[in-house]
Scaffold this motif. Structure first.
Motif, PDB file in Angstrom:
ATOM      1  N   LYS A  12      -4.720  -3.674  -2.477  1.00  0.00           N
ATOM      2  CA  LYS A  12      -3.639  -4.007  -3.406  1.00  0.00           C
ATOM      3  C   LYS A  12      -2.660  -2.846  -3.586  1.00  0.00           C
ATOM      4  O   LYS A  12      -1.533  -3.041  -4.039  1.00  0.00           O
ATOM      5  CB  LYS A  12      -4.220  -4.395  -4.770  1.00  0.00           C
ATOM      6  CG  LYS A  12      -4.943  -5.726  -4.743  1.00  0.00           C
ATOM      7  CD  LYS A  12      -5.767  -5.955  -5.997  1.00  0.00           C
ATOM      8  CE  LYS A  12      -4.978  -6.577  -7.103  1.00  0.00           C
ATOM      9  NZ  LYS A  12      -4.915  -8.030  -7.029  1.00  0.00           N
ATOM     10  N   ARG A  13      -3.096  -1.643  -3.266  1.00  0.00           N
ATOM     11  CA  ARG A  13      -2.281  -0.453  -3.468  1.00  0.00           C
ATOM     12  C   ARG A  13      -1.517  -0.049  -2.211  1.00  0.00           C
ATOM     13  O   ARG A  13      -0.426   0.516  -2.298  1.00  0.00           O
ATOM     14  CB  ARG A  13      -3.235   0.699  -3.838  1.00  0.00           C
ATOM     15  CG  ARG A  13      -2.750   1.671  -4.877  1.00  0.00           C
ATOM     16  CD  ARG A  13      -3.921   2.485  -5.390  1.00  0.00           C
ATOM     17  NE  ARG A  13      -4.510   3.329  -4.366  1.00  0.00           N
ATOM     18  CZ  ARG A  13      -4.108   4.571  -4.104  1.00  0.00           C
ATOM     19  NH1 ARG A  13      -3.125   5.105  -4.794  1.00  0.00           N
ATOM     20  NH2 ARG A  13      -4.685   5.268  -3.154  1.00  0.00           N
ATOM     21  N   TRP A  36       3.483  -8.644  -0.232  1.00  0.00           N
ATOM     22  CA  TRP A  36       4.085  -8.848  -1.552  1.00  0.00           C
ATOM     23  C   TRP A  36       3.859 -10.276  -2.001  1.00  0.00           C
ATOM     24  O   TRP A  36       3.860 -11.207  -1.186  1.00  0.00           O
ATOM     25  CB  TRP A  36       5.588  -8.545  -1.516  1.00  0.00           C
ATOM     26  CG  TRP A  36       5.848  -7.124  -1.144  1.00  0.00           C
ATOM     27  CD1 TRP A  36       5.958  -6.055  -1.993  1.00  0.00           C
ATOM     28  CD2 TRP A  36       5.959  -6.602   0.189  1.00  0.00           C
ATOM     29  NE1 TRP A  36       6.142  -4.913  -1.259  1.00  0.00           N
ATOM     30  CE2 TRP A  36       6.148  -5.207   0.069  1.00  0.00           C
ATOM     31  CE3 TRP A  36       5.913  -7.165   1.465  1.00  0.00           C
ATOM     32  CZ2 TRP A  36       6.297  -4.385   1.186  1.00  0.00           C
ATOM     33  CZ3 TRP A  36       6.052  -6.350   2.572  1.00  0.00           C
ATOM     34  CH2 TRP A  36       6.250  -4.979   2.422  1.00  0.00           C
ATOM     35  N   SER A  61       6.050  -9.803  -7.710  1.00  0.00           N
ATOM     36  CA  SER A  61       5.088  -9.002  -8.447  1.00  0.00           C
ATOM     37  C   SER A  61       5.132  -7.575  -7.881  1.00  0.00           C
ATOM     38  O   SER A  61       5.288  -7.393  -6.678  1.00  0.00           O
ATOM     39  CB  SER A  61       3.717  -9.644  -8.249  1.00  0.00           C
ATOM     40  OG  SER A  61       2.723  -8.849  -8.797  1.00  0.00           O
ATOM     41  N   GLU A  62       5.015  -6.588  -8.767  1.00  0.00           N
ATOM     42  CA  GLU A  62       4.985  -5.195  -8.304  1.00  0.00           C
ATOM     43  C   GLU A  62       3.667  -4.571  -8.658  1.00  0.00           C
ATOM     44  O   GLU A  62       3.240  -4.614  -9.811  1.00  0.00           O
ATOM     45  CB  GLU A  62       6.114  -4.385  -8.950  1.00  0.00           C
ATOM     46  CG  GLU A  62       7.262  -4.146  -7.990  1.00  0.00           C
ATOM     47  CD  GLU A  62       8.248  -3.118  -8.502  1.00  0.00           C
ATOM     48  OE1 GLU A  62       7.888  -1.927  -8.543  1.00  0.00           O
ATOM     49  OE2 GLU A  62       9.368  -3.515  -8.848  1.00  0.00           O
ATOM     50  N   GLY A  63       3.024  -3.994  -7.684  1.00  0.00           N
ATOM     51  CA  GLY A  63       1.728  -3.367  -7.924  1.00  0.00           C
ATOM     52  C   GLY A  63       1.877  -1.934  -8.373  1.00  0.00           C
ATOM     53  O   GLY A  63       2.961  -1.496  -8.781  1.00  0.00           O
ATOM     54  N   SER A 117       2.002  -5.761  -3.488  1.00  0.00           N
ATOM     55  CA  SER A 117       1.305  -6.587  -4.491  1.00  0.00           C
ATOM     56  C   SER A 117       0.496  -7.696  -3.843  1.00  0.00           C
ATOM     57  O   SER A 117       0.462  -8.823  -4.325  1.00  0.00           O
ATOM     58  CB  SER A 117       2.327  -7.157  -5.476  1.00  0.00           C
ATOM     59  OG  SER A 117       3.348  -7.863  -4.781  1.00  0.00           O
TER      60      SER A 117
END
Lengths: 147, 78
Positions: free
Chosen positions: A120-121, A126, A138-140, B76
């Motif tokens: 996820k990192r 995306w 979504s932004e991780g 993400s």
């Protein structure tokens, strides 16, 4: 055998889980990550209608390979399989499967958690959440030299 | 020829999925991002990672002619 793949098709969880089995192993831990309808954000519940995943395919495969190699050097595990789906996913459909086979379950659980956390990192994929009244990428967690 | 790829939020901001920008050759990753923000002002609102030839690049990495670079927001997947 280790493997890491991207697909636009529905992921067959059993197939991923069984492909990592080998004679020295006694346990496989499999994560089935799937599309969630309700997400709590800033104290509000957001309702998602469906998701769209997009990948930078060549780089995602390279990063998945590095992730598998790194994790295998840190844990007593034998085989890792990762399959991530891209494109449109309905609620409840599987977006990612990670299977880790090890001689003993404890190492497989720990490695599986690390694999999803790092995927996820670091892996360039995306997720877009589509709502009844809009959409948002979504932004991780930030990684590397982001500016 | 230096190719720039966009994904997700950066692709939406730019309105393209890839462009050729030969003028980026010789610049640092940080300078390349600044030039891209000049060309596509909506990128100014985004915190951006850059990759060179499918590897995460530090801000002082040099872009060479023929490189494939990509800029994108925090990943993400999962």
């Amino acid at each position: 055998m280790d493997f890491w793949e991207l697909t636009t098709d529905a992921i067959k969880i059993d197939d991923v889980a069984r492909r990592v089995v080998s004679p020295e192993c006694g346990a496989t831990v499999t994560l089935d990550g799937y599309a969630r309808r309700f997400t709590k954000r800033d104290g509000k519940v957001i309702e998602t209608e469906y998701l769209v995943y997009e990948a930078y395919e060549e780089m995602a495969l390279k990063e998945m390979q590095k992730l598998v190699e790194r994790t295998k050097s840190e844990f007593a595990i034998s085989n890792v399989g990762i399959v991530h789906r891209t494109g449109r996913l309905e609620i409840g459909e599987t977006s990612v499967v990670i299977s880790v086979a090890a001689p003993h379950r404890r190492d497989a659980f720990a490695a599986c958690e690390q694999l999803i956390k790092e995927l996820k990192r670091t892996v360039p994929i995306w997720k877009k959440e589509v709502y009844a009244d809009g959409e948002a990428w979504s932004e991780g967690e930030s990684f590397g030299d982001a500016i | 020829m230096t190719k720039v790829l966009f994904f997700g939020a950066t692709a939406d901001a730019v309105g393209e999925r890839s462009v050729e920008m030969p003028e980026l050759a010789g610049s640092t990753a940080e300078e390349a991002i600044a030039r891209l923000r000049n060309a596509y002002p909506l990128l100014a609102n985004q915190k951006i990672n850059i990759s060179i030839n499918q590897e995460y690049a530090p801000t002082d990495a040099i872009v060479n002619d023929g490189d494939e670079i990509a800029i994108f927001t925090a990943v993400s997947g999962g």
